[in-house]
Motif scaffolding. Structure first.
Motif, PDB file in Angstrom:
ATOM      1  N   VAL A 268     101.022  13.847  29.468  1.00  0.00           N
ATOM      2  CA  VAL A 268      99.937  14.539  30.155  1.00  0.00           C
ATOM      3  C   VAL A 268     100.255  16.031  30.158  1.00  0.00           C
ATOM      4  N   VAL A 269      99.254  16.855  29.808  1.00  0.00           N
ATOM      5  CA  VAL A 269      99.407  18.313  29.843  1.00  0.00           C
ATOM      6  C   VAL A 269      98.363  18.868  30.803  1.00  0.00           C
ATOM      7  N   ILE A 270      98.799  19.706  31.730  1.00  0.00           N
ATOM      8  CA  ILE A 270      97.907  20.325  32.711  1.00  0.00           C
ATOM      9  C   ILE A 270      97.921  21.832  32.489  1.00  0.00           C
ATOM     10  N   ASN A 271      96.745  22.392  32.298  1.00  0.00           N
ATOM     11  CA  ASN A 271      96.626  23.838  32.122  1.00  0.00           C
ATOM     12  C   ASN A 271      96.046  24.429  33.407  1.00  0.00           C
ATOM     13  N   THR A 272      96.876  25.175  34.156  1.00  0.00           N
ATOM     14  CA  THR A 272      96.426  25.717  35.437  1.00  0.00           C
ATOM     15  C   THR A 272      95.505  26.928  35.257  1.00  0.00           C
ATOM     16  N   MET A 273      95.488  27.507  34.071  1.00  0.00           N
ATOM     17  CA  MET A 273      94.590  28.631  33.825  1.00  0.00           C
ATOM     18  C   MET A 273      93.152  28.146  33.652  1.00  0.00           C
ATOM     19  N   THR A 274      92.972  27.028  32.926  1.00  0.00           N
ATOM     20  CA  THR A 274      91.629  26.518  32.637  1.00  0.00           C
ATOM     21  C   THR A 274      91.222  25.365  33.546  1.00  0.00           C
ATOM     22  N   ALA A 275      92.152  24.918  34.422  1.00  0.00           N
ATOM     23  CA  ALA A 275      91.882  23.801  35.335  1.00  0.00           C
ATOM     24  C   ALA A 275      91.426  22.559  34.569  1.00  0.00           C
ATOM     25  N   ARG A 276      92.186  22.234  33.532  1.00  0.00           N
ATOM     26  CA  ARG A 276      91.890  21.023  32.765  1.00  0.00           C
ATOM     27  C   ARG A 276      93.182  20.260  32.497  1.00  0.00           C
ATOM     28  N   THR A 288      90.348  14.963  27.239  1.00  0.00           N
ATOM     29  CA  THR A 288      90.595  15.987  28.242  1.00  0.00           C
ATOM     30  C   THR A 288      89.722  15.719  29.460  1.00  0.00           C
ATOM     31  N   PHE A 289      90.180  16.194  30.628  1.00  0.00           N
ATOM     32  CA  PHE A 289      89.479  15.966  31.887  1.00  0.00           C
ATOM     33  C   PHE A 289      89.462  17.265  32.699  1.00  0.00           C
ATOM     34  N   PRO A 290      88.400  17.484  33.480  1.00  0.00           N
ATOM     35  CA  PRO A 290      88.422  18.603  34.413  1.00  0.00           C
ATOM     36  C   PRO A 290      89.311  18.270  35.600  1.00  0.00           C
ATOM     37  N   ALA A 291      89.860  19.282  36.249  1.00  0.00           N
ATOM     38  CA  ALA A 291      90.768  19.060  37.372  1.00  0.00           C
ATOM     39  C   ALA A 291      90.631  20.194  38.373  1.00  0.00           C
ATOM     40  N   ALA A 292      91.097  19.957  39.581  1.00  0.00           N
ATOM     41  CA  ALA A 292      91.280  21.016  40.574  1.00  0.00           C
ATOM     42  C   ALA A 292      92.767  21.252  40.711  1.00  0.00           C
ATOM     43  N   ILE A 293      93.164  22.516  40.814  1.00  0.00           N
ATOM     44  CA  ILE A 293      94.591  22.831  40.827  1.00  0.00           C
ATOM     45  C   ILE A 293      94.931  23.636  42.075  1.00  0.00           C
ATOM     46  N   GLY A 294      96.205  24.024  42.174  1.00  0.00           N
ATOM     47  CA  GLY A 294      96.680  24.712  43.360  1.00  0.00           C
ATOM     48  C   GLY A 294      96.185  26.139  43.462  1.00  0.00           C
ATOM     49  N   GLY A 355      87.566  21.629  39.292  1.00  0.00           N
ATOM     50  CA  GLY A 355      87.401  22.848  38.518  1.00  0.00           C
ATOM     51  C   GLY A 355      87.804  24.093  39.284  1.00  0.00           C
ATOM     52  N   LYS A 356      88.136  23.940  40.568  1.00  0.00           N
ATOM     53  CA  LYS A 356      88.469  25.099  41.394  1.00  0.00           C
ATOM     54  C   LYS A 356      89.973  25.180  41.653  1.00  0.00           C
ATOM     55  N   ARG A 357      90.397  26.356  42.113  1.00  0.00           N
ATOM     56  CA  ARG A 357      91.765  26.545  42.603  1.00  0.00           C
ATOM     57  C   ARG A 357      91.711  26.335  44.110  1.00  0.00           C
ATOM     58  N   ILE A 358      92.070  25.152  44.559  1.00  0.00           N
ATOM     59  CA  ILE A 358      91.794  24.840  45.948  1.00  0.00           C
ATOM     60  C   ILE A 358      92.865  23.997  46.618  1.00  0.00           C
ATOM     61  N   SER A 359      93.738  23.339  45.843  1.00  0.00           N
ATOM     62  CA  SER A 359      94.703  22.409  46.435  1.00  0.00           C
ATOM     63  C   SER A 359      95.942  23.147  46.918  1.00  0.00           C
ATOM     64  N   HIS A 360      96.847  22.394  47.565  1.00  0.00           N
ATOM     65  CA  HIS A 360      98.128  22.940  48.007  1.00  0.00           C
ATOM     66  C   HIS A 360      99.188  22.858  46.903  1.00  0.00           C
ATOM     67  N   GLY A 361      98.775  22.464  45.714  1.00  0.00           N
ATOM     68  CA  GLY A 361      99.714  22.366  44.603  1.00  0.00           C
ATOM     69  C   GLY A 361      99.528  21.117  43.774  1.00  0.00           C
ATOM     70  N   CYS A 362      98.953  20.064  44.380  1.00  0.00           N
ATOM     71  CA  CYS A 362      98.670  18.847  43.618  1.00  0.00           C
ATOM     72  C   CYS A 362      97.500  19.085  42.665  1.00  0.00           C
ATOM     73  N   VAL A 363      97.364  18.195  41.712  1.00  0.00           N
ATOM     74  CA  VAL A 363      96.271  18.256  40.742  1.00  0.00           C
ATOM     75  C   VAL A 363      95.283  17.161  41.086  1.00  0.00           C
ATOM     76  N   ARG A 364      94.038  17.562  41.366  1.00  0.00           N
ATOM     77  CA  ARG A 364      93.006  16.595  41.737  1.00  0.00           C
ATOM     78  C   ARG A 364      92.110  16.306  40.537  1.00  0.00           C
ATOM     79  N   MET A 365      91.664  15.055  40.462  1.00  0.00           N
ATOM     80  CA  MET A 365      90.739  14.648  39.411  1.00  0.00           C
ATOM     81  C   MET A 365      89.620  13.841  40.037  1.00  0.00           C
ATOM     82  N   LEU A 366      88.502  13.722  39.335  1.00  0.00           N
ATOM     83  CA  LEU A 366      87.470  12.782  39.751  1.00  0.00           C
ATOM     84  C   LEU A 366      88.067  11.386  39.788  1.00  0.00           C
ATOM     85  N   ASN A 367      87.651  10.584  40.759  1.00  0.00           N
ATOM     86  CA  ASN A 367      88.244   9.250  40.896  1.00  0.00           C
ATOM     87  C   ASN A 367      88.152   8.442  39.612  1.00  0.00           C
TER      88      ASN A 367
END
Length: 400
Positions: A268-276, A288-294, A355-367
């Protein structure tokens, strides 16, 4: 041991006469062996039967028509002793087989899957079959398999296209003495790539640390024990084979160890710049999947491993227990714990935040997305967190 061998030879000698009864194995479950007895003569009166084992004689636990059920625990072989009487009142006692090996019934085949993404997504099923077993059939989505054997390992493969989703592989085996066995495995298929449903555990190395053992005290939690020795909860769970670390029994001796995973097919690769987030299989991009990051830089770049996977996780927030699927439990339907215990990949109860920078550091995804990820990847999957504006490459080796 020598006495048991001599006794066995003695009984085999006694039974080395004609075949009067044909035996076949009906079932083997929970150390109970059921055999069917077919007399090869005209019977006069009921059969009398028992078995001779490593620990002496045993009577049947159940008798049903010509079926006999015996407890075969603590023995690797049995000598059936069947006594009948024909219409001439002669005693008939020969059996075929005269000895049954039990140990092969206690083993299971080793099964692994591999999808060759470089070769038209050909699916390989690798089977290490116990002695005395023979594969009769393999069924999956009506595809056809070809096979070859190499170094005592059976390889099945198919170039037929697989339909995505949850499915089942069914293996049918012939075992010694007529017993048939069916083994079923749930699998998940994504973009033509198959793995066991929710994956396997990647091979790992157990590195024990001083004082090497801990005796659980009354009221102790796995979290507290892990903190004492600077370990992760998942280290203790994996090293000790604990299915549920929340259920500890006082007096249990825990092995103290750190777990180090070897390479896995999934990455798994997480890009915190593009939130994907990107999923790779054997180095090739799958999806690829959209994500919310820290917020800010709270999701640090680096290399991690998924050490634990949870379905419908509970949330513990400053000592408060928030049950699974609660509207205020922000973990969603899956939680994938990273080797840095501060971080994880999980679902969400707030899909609008993806798709937002909103978490405390975890990576969130749609269920639905984290459930797809969880269904395919292994425990021990490598997770690489990066920060750049480049799109994910088609091959992992080209990752900047």
């Amino acid at each position: 041991m020598k006495k048991a061998v001599l006794l066995l030879l003695f009984y085999l000698n006694l039974l080395s006469f004609g075949i009067d009864h044909e035996l076949s194995v009906v079932s083997f479950q929970n150390e109970k062996l059921t055999i069917s007895v077919k007399p090869l003569y005209s019977q006069s009166g009921p059969l009398k039967s028992y078995i001779f084992t490593q620990t002496g004689h045993r009577l049947p636990k159940e008798v049903s028509e010509q079926n006999l059920t015996f407890d075969v625990s603590r023995t690797n072989w049995i000598v059936p002793e069947i006594f009948g009487q024909n219409i001439l009142h002669s005693i008939m006692r020969g059996t075929s087989p005269s000895i049954l090996q039990i140990s092969s019934y206690r083993t299971q085949p080793e099964i692994s899957l591999f999808t060759d993404v470089e070769n038209n997504k050909r699916l390989y099923i690798i089977l290490k079959i116990p002695n005395g077993w023979k594969l009769r059939d393999c069924k999956l989505q009506n595809v056809s398999f070809r096979s070859f054997t190499y170094s005592d390992t059976l390889y099945l493969y198919t170039d037929d296209k697989l339909k995505d989703g949850i499915d089942k592989i069914t293996f049918e085996f012939d075992l010694a003495y007529g017993l048939k066995n069916k083994v079923e495995k749930d699998i998940f298929i994504l973009a033509g790539i198959a793995n066991f449903l929710r994956g396997n555990t990647v091979p790992f190395v157990v590195e024990q640390i001083p004082p090497y053992q801990h005796v659980v005290k009354s009221g102790e939690t796995l979290w507290a024990i892990a903190n004492i020795y600077g370990l992760r909860i998942a280290d203790l769970e994996i090293a000790n084979g604990l299915e549920d670390g929340s259920k500890l029994i006082a007096g249990t001796v825990l092995k103290l160890a750190k777990i180090k995973f070897n390479s896995s097919l999934t990455t798994v690769v997480i890009n915190t710049m593009t939130a994907r987030l990107a999923l790779y299989y054997n180095g090739v991009l799958v999806r690829t999947f959209p994500a919310a990051i820290g917020k800010s830089d709270t999701t640090p770049p680096g290399v991690y491993w998924i050490v634990k996977k949870e379905v419908d996780p509970a949330l513990y927030w400053y000592g408060e227990y928030i049950p699974p699927r609660s509207p205020i439990n922000g973990l969603g339907t899956r939680f994938l714990q990273l080797s840095n215990p501060t971080y994880g990949i999980h679902g969400t109860t707030k899909p609008w935040e993806i798709g937002k920078r909103i978490s405390h550091g975890c990576v969130r995804m749609l269920n639905q997305d984290v459930e797809t990820l969880d269904a395919l990847i292994d425990t021990g999957t490598k997770v690489i967190v990066i920060r750049n504006v480049e799109p994910f490459p088609e091959r992992l080796e080209n990752l900047l």
